[in-house]
Design an enzyme around this catalytic site. Sequence first.
Site, PDB file in Angstrom:
ATOM      1  N   ASP A  45       0.831  -1.218   0.000  1.00 10.97           N
ATOM      2  CA  ASP A  45       0.000   0.000   0.000  1.00 10.97           C
ATOM      3  C   ASP A  45       0.867   1.270   0.000  1.00 10.97           C
ATOM      4  O   ASP A  45       0.692   2.158   0.843  1.00 10.97           O
ATOM      5  CB  ASP A  45      -0.935   0.033   1.214  1.00 10.97           C
ATOM      6  CG  ASP A  45      -1.719  -1.257   1.376  1.00 10.97           C
ATOM      7  OD1 ASP A  45      -2.398  -1.644   0.423  1.00 10.97           O
ATOM      8  OD2 ASP A  45      -1.612  -1.868   2.459  1.00 10.97           O
ATOM      9  N   GLU A 232     -11.539  -0.736  -1.212  1.00  9.30           N
ATOM     10  CA  GLU A 232     -10.665  -0.110  -0.227  1.00  9.30           C
ATOM     11  C   GLU A 232      -9.564   0.695  -0.909  1.00  9.30           C
ATOM     12  O   GLU A 232      -9.512   0.836  -2.131  1.00  9.30           O
ATOM     13  CB  GLU A 232     -10.042  -1.168   0.684  1.00  9.30           C
ATOM     14  CG  GLU A 232      -9.111  -2.140  -0.013  1.00  9.30           C
ATOM     15  CD  GLU A 232      -8.537  -3.165   0.963  1.00  9.30           C
ATOM     16  OE1 GLU A 232      -8.999  -3.222   2.107  1.00  9.30           O
ATOM     17  OE2 GLU A 232      -7.624  -3.914   0.556  1.00  9.30           O
TER      18      GLU A 232
END
Length: 871
Positions: A45, A232
């Site tokens: 991420d 997400e």
Amino acid sequence: MSFRTFAHPKSLRHLLAAAGVLAVAAGASAQATTPAFTLNATVHDPSVVREGDAYYVFGSHLASARTTDLMNWTQISTSPTTGNALVPYPQTEFAEALTWAETNTFWAPDVIKLADGRFRFYYCACKGDSPRSALGIATANAITGPYSNQAILLRSGMWNQVSPDGRIYDNAIHPNVVDPAVFFDATGKLWMVYGSYSGGLFIMAMDPATGLPPEGQGYGKKLIGGNNSTIEGPYILYSPETQYYYLFFTFGGLAADGGYNVRMGRSRAPDGPYVDAEGNVLTEVKGAPGTYFDNTSIAPYGVKLMGNWQFLHVAGEVGTLSRGYVSPGGVSCYRQPESGKYVIVFHTRFVGRGETHEVRVHQMYLNEDGWFVLAPHRYAQETLTTTDPSQVPGEYKLLNHGKDITATVKTSTIITLKADGSVTGAATGTWAVSGDAFATIVLGGTTYRGVFTPQWDDDNQVWVRAFSAISAGGVAVWGSAVAYPVVNVMPTITAHPQSQTVMPGASVTFSVTASGTPAPTYQWMKNGTALAGATTRTYTVASAAAADLGSYTVKVVNSVGSVTSTAGVLAFPAPPAQVKVAKGTGTAQIVNLSTRGIVAKGEDVLIAGFVISGSANKKVLILGSGWNLRRLGVTGEIGRPKITLYHRVDGVDRYVTENSDWQRAGPEVAPLAKQVYAPMPEPSADPAHGDAALVMTLEPGAYTVMVEPAATSANEDGIGLIEIYDVQPGSGSRLVNISSRGRVETGLRQMIVGAVMSGAGQLRVLVRGVGPTLRLLQITRALANPSEVLYRYKDGTQTVIATNDDWWYSAQAQQIVSLAQRVGAFGLTDYSTDSVMLVRLEPGQYTTIISPSDDKPGVALAELYDVDQLD
């Protein structure tokens, strides 16, 4: 400083500016360097931040890395243990968040630099098997820390308890407070977008001074998701080129078998609503009620930019590797303000490598519809170049990412882009290049829009041409040229420049189509002399003039050899056969000259010059109308004009007199106006509205009347009328010429020149509408392409007598040149687009209208000459 600042907008075409074509492989433009990827980083991420000349990524588990080229990385930290470079004692520093989230690790963070020079680190922790999470903020003086905890901002997962929005927490509608991304919008306002699964992705306003959220927002505003759908990792990027905000996010599960894939929507406002390419409002996208992780409900939505993919090896390629991505996601984006380049930064797993993941960077481009497309191969500092259509044909590996959420790896098939614009092979259709590099690919009846771009094929260690495009349904397709070994071929020209005959002022483009390996370069020549900077496959003359006439060839060169095209000749049409207009007969003469046009200030004042010939003095009535034009149905008139009379003596204009109120010009105005049938001006006591007049007895010579807004006029730009009347016809002198200069527009704001002739027989007159030649007289905003129409009014009927657009092609051009010299008019440029008419007229009332034939306004000179005065 943080990269999250916004540069001044540049045009989309600037983004696609040509950058030079060098060596080629598999028919594609190569870049100047051979890239090497030797240092990869492991940061899940990754959130990218620029500070100075370096880029940093911060990711889950307090991992981070640094790079200066977006290709090779230096790992800074890897895990949330004591000694972490960012937070030396993370378990202690963030104990409150870890205790709430019932975990000992961290999820995707974000870092931003605020105006006080300090960095804010937005961290989050989550239990993992539930949305029990905490999101907080820490601060540091340096981008790499050490960071000190400041506060927890949001909490989630408080079962049967009141949530920040005042309601009992419900994971179907409330967010899981992780994956923050903080950004400034185009106005300098600070926002934070966040969320994962549960109730969806949310956005809330932040204080740009402190980085904290103002109170009273609850969880903020929902952008997409709900009912525990697998959405997400939000990230928002603003584009100054399109003035859209783009929301990037991932669908699916992050593991190698989870089908993670990157999607996008856009909005004019940072807080939405965001829509996809089909116009679906993403706020409505969520899982079916009562479900968990229902991928079928959300798969049709969002522009899918990338999922699992692999370009398969093709027999005969220079390399043998065939690597691919699995579950790419966790994205952040960046726009280089100095170059306009966009990149997307993300983590990915790989085909055959299990859960191992690394950071990857790909360049992004805006297509003609203002949507981003992703370059198929990892970023190698490539620059988008002008795409020569002749270099596109060849075999390509085609990937279609579809819209599904799947663990299946999409693999390539082979298509051929043929020279005739068709596509054959595993998919059929058409291809085309527009602009510098825009690509339109039609496959199976579906149109995809994107770009052609040079790319470094890391599997085959060679530069290739690639394309990336998306459909109106939000499906991405990629193409990468098959990397066959290069066989050098001498250039061949398949389409030579074509000769063109055009009117002066026309835009002309010569083009050549050539092939060769390596890709050839071009040098255009005019009459055998190289043209500076003319080094692409096309050469354009923006506005053809006499100096541009000649033969155009192009030399096509590569390392094997060169070839020169046949010539394309630029020429103007030949003038028609010349026909003379005989002089007039009898004693007709001009008794009234007038001009209606725009009255303004500066270069846009209306100027009327007239000439009295003969030996006797001439009494004239001069009227300047503004307010009076309303009676003639004219709107937009000047409120009150001022007329100033000058006498030209020995080349110098000498002031005579002026007037801005006809009622102060003497008692003769009204009776003389009635005598010559002029429109009678109306009395006016309003200083802002009225008309002007002069009654003068003038000796033979040249005179000028300047018409401008009076100091008391209601406006400084409007339509006005100047009229000169001979009140003593046949008195030994005569009016022989009017020349009026002013701004010419369309509609009511054209320039109109009028003349009234009395007597017997016919009179020969020369009527000119001059625009382009005025540039030689330093008139910078000269009318580019005037046209004129001559009308006669008789018995209430208007009849067209003559028209002209480009004087050089008039059947009287030679006679016009001779007569203009005799009456003292300045010469016109050969081949210019000025207009001239030479006609014989009977006594009566005439009007010529000067207008821009291309609808582009400018300053023009309207002239009418009595040429029979010469005989």
